[in-house]
Design a protein around this motif. Sequence first.
Motif, short mmCIF file in Angstrom:
data_model
loop_
_atom_site.label_atom_id
_atom_site.label_comp_id
_atom_site.label_asym_id
_atom_site.label_seq_id
_atom_site.Cartn_x
_atom_site.Cartn_y
_atom_site.Cartn_z
N GLY A 1 0.80 -1.22 0.00
CA GLY A 1 0.00 0.00 0.00
C GLY A 1 0.83 1.26 0.00
O GLY A 1 0.29 2.36 -0.16
N GLY A 2 2.14 1.15 0.17
CA GLY A 2 3.01 2.31 0.15
C GLY A 2 3.31 2.77 -1.25
O GLY A 2 3.03 2.07 -2.24
N THR A 3 3.88 3.94 -1.37
CA THR A 3 4.26 4.48 -2.67
C THR A 3 5.68 5.04 -2.60
O THR A 3 6.21 5.31 -1.52
N SER A 4 6.27 5.22 -3.76
CA SER A 4 7.59 5.82 -3.87
C SER A 4 7.60 6.67 -5.14
O SER A 4 7.14 6.22 -6.19
N THR A 5 8.11 7.89 -5.02
CA THR A 5 8.15 8.79 -6.17
C THR A 5 9.42 8.56 -6.97
O THR A 5 10.51 8.54 -6.41
N SER A 6 9.27 8.38 -8.27
CA SER A 6 10.43 8.14 -9.13
C SER A 6 11.09 9.46 -9.51
O SER A 6 10.58 10.55 -9.23
N ALA A 7 12.23 9.36 -10.19
CA ALA A 7 12.92 10.55 -10.68
C ALA A 7 12.12 11.27 -11.75
O ALA A 7 12.43 12.41 -12.10
N LEU A 8 11.08 10.63 -12.29
CA LEU A 8 10.17 11.29 -13.22
C LEU A 8 9.02 11.98 -12.50
O LEU A 8 8.10 12.48 -13.15
N THR A 9 9.07 11.98 -11.16
CA THR A 9 8.02 12.51 -10.28
C THR A 9 6.70 11.76 -10.45
O THR A 9 5.64 12.31 -10.14
N ILE A 10 6.75 10.54 -10.95
CA ILE A 10 5.56 9.69 -11.06
C ILE A 10 5.64 8.65 -9.95
O ILE A 10 6.67 7.98 -9.79
N ASN A 11 4.57 8.52 -9.19
CA ASN A 11 4.56 7.56 -8.09
C ASN A 11 4.49 6.13 -8.59
O ASN A 11 3.79 5.81 -9.56
N ARG A 12 5.23 5.26 -7.91
CA ARG A 12 5.09 3.82 -8.09
C ARG A 12 4.50 3.27 -6.79
O ARG A 12 4.75 3.82 -5.72
N ARG A 13 3.72 2.20 -6.89
CA ARG A 13 3.12 1.69 -5.66
C ARG A 13 3.56 0.27 -5.37
O ARG A 13 3.88 -0.50 -6.27
N PHE A 14 3.57 -0.05 -4.08
CA PHE A 14 4.00 -1.36 -3.61
C PHE A 14 2.78 -2.21 -3.29
O PHE A 14 1.84 -1.76 -2.62
N ILE A 15 2.82 -3.45 -3.78
CA ILE A 15 1.68 -4.36 -3.63
C ILE A 15 2.18 -5.69 -3.09
O ILE A 15 3.13 -6.27 -3.63
N SER A 16 1.56 -6.17 -2.06
CA SER A 16 1.89 -7.49 -1.51
C SER A 16 0.94 -8.52 -2.10
O SER A 16 -0.29 -8.32 -2.12
N ARG A 17 1.49 -9.60 -2.62
CA ARG A 17 0.67 -10.68 -3.18
C ARG A 17 1.26 -11.99 -2.70
O ARG A 17 2.37 -12.37 -3.09
N GLY A 18 0.53 -12.70 -1.84
CA GLY A 18 1.07 -13.91 -1.24
C GLY A 18 2.29 -13.57 -0.41
O GLY A 18 2.27 -12.65 0.41
N ASN A 19 3.37 -14.28 -0.67
CA ASN A 19 4.62 -14.03 0.05
C ASN A 19 5.55 -13.06 -0.68
O ASN A 19 6.68 -12.84 -0.24
N ASP A 20 5.07 -12.50 -1.79
CA ASP A 20 5.93 -11.66 -2.62
C ASP A 20 5.51 -10.19 -2.54
O ASP A 20 4.34 -9.88 -2.28
N LEU A 21 6.47 -9.33 -2.78
CA LEU A 21 6.20 -7.90 -2.82
C LEU A 21 6.53 -7.37 -4.21
O LEU A 21 7.56 -7.73 -4.79
N TYR A 22 5.65 -6.53 -4.72
CA TYR A 22 5.77 -5.98 -6.07
C TYR A 22 5.88 -4.47 -6.02
O TYR A 22 5.31 -3.82 -5.12
N ILE A 23 6.58 -3.92 -6.96
CA ILE A 23 6.50 -2.49 -7.24
C ILE A 23 5.79 -2.38 -8.58
O ILE A 23 6.28 -2.88 -9.60
#
Length: 319
Positions: A121-143
């Motif tokens: 549910g967290g986010t991170s701003t890229s060098a392009l100032t576009i946010n990427r979001r973090f998603i947990s699915r099962g035991n894995d974490l995605y950006i």
Amino acid sequence: MKNINIKSALLALALIGTIVSCDTEYKDETPSIAGIAVANPNFSTLEGAAVQGGVVGVLSNSNPNDPSGHYTVFAPTNDAFAKLGLVNAGSLGALQNSFLTNTLLYHVSNGDLPASQIANGGTSTSALTINRRFISRGNDLYINGSKIILTDVKASNGTVHAIDKVMIATGVNIVASAILLKDAKVFKTPELTFLVAAVVKSGLAPTLSDPNANFTIYAPTDAAFKALGFKTVADVTATDASTLRTILLNHAIGGGKFTSEQTSTTAATAGGGTLTYSPFLNGAFTIKSSGITTPANMVIPDIQCSNGVVHIIDEVLLP
């Protein structure tokens, strides 16, 4: 990470070996982010991309835009680039340089972001100032739709996390993104010429350009339209607008979702139909509509647009 497979473990060992060798060569100096990519064969395509995209200097030096002087880079492996048909540095010629540069910057953020601070549910701003979001699915974490397969590789100017898929963001709306592909401003070979013509003729362009909208769009390639019997773009524009509208609405779902966020087995389309998804496998799934017998595969999933997410597919999803 909770779950790192054997391939990821081998990548970790390779990176550790790289860092050890770099420590020996440079008298215990930790390599830069660019140095890690240059020294490790698992990132040879990324190295070529950084050279072609003109960001080697950036990732070799301290970050002037952060007090720490550090960057965090989510680094696609060679396998990640291969999913786009980019199997080595030479094949990067299929990309426009400006697009390649922006794509690389989309994987970079200011400061250190250790794995301990990455949460669902967290986010991170890229060098392009576009946010990427973090998603947990099962035991894995995605950006976005990319799985994080290795974390916290330390560099002299920041932190590297390895990911299994190249992240793509256009910075523009869904229609404008399709036009970028059609006009070969992303990949040099246009892919969505027929789709753009269909969107314009159907009258849906204003809806799909709405900055306040948020859609998931499954975008059929030119080859998908040709397989359906549309031999030329003129065949598309000669088709009744209401027919095209009905077909296209079967490719739209409310709410922009990356593949990692699509957990249901079905979804209702904007046209009132139903799409059925296969099990989630290797970061993607197939999509089946009522009017087709062979499910559509994802050609390029998880393209982030300013008003949603586009997944390029190889079948037209007939209602």
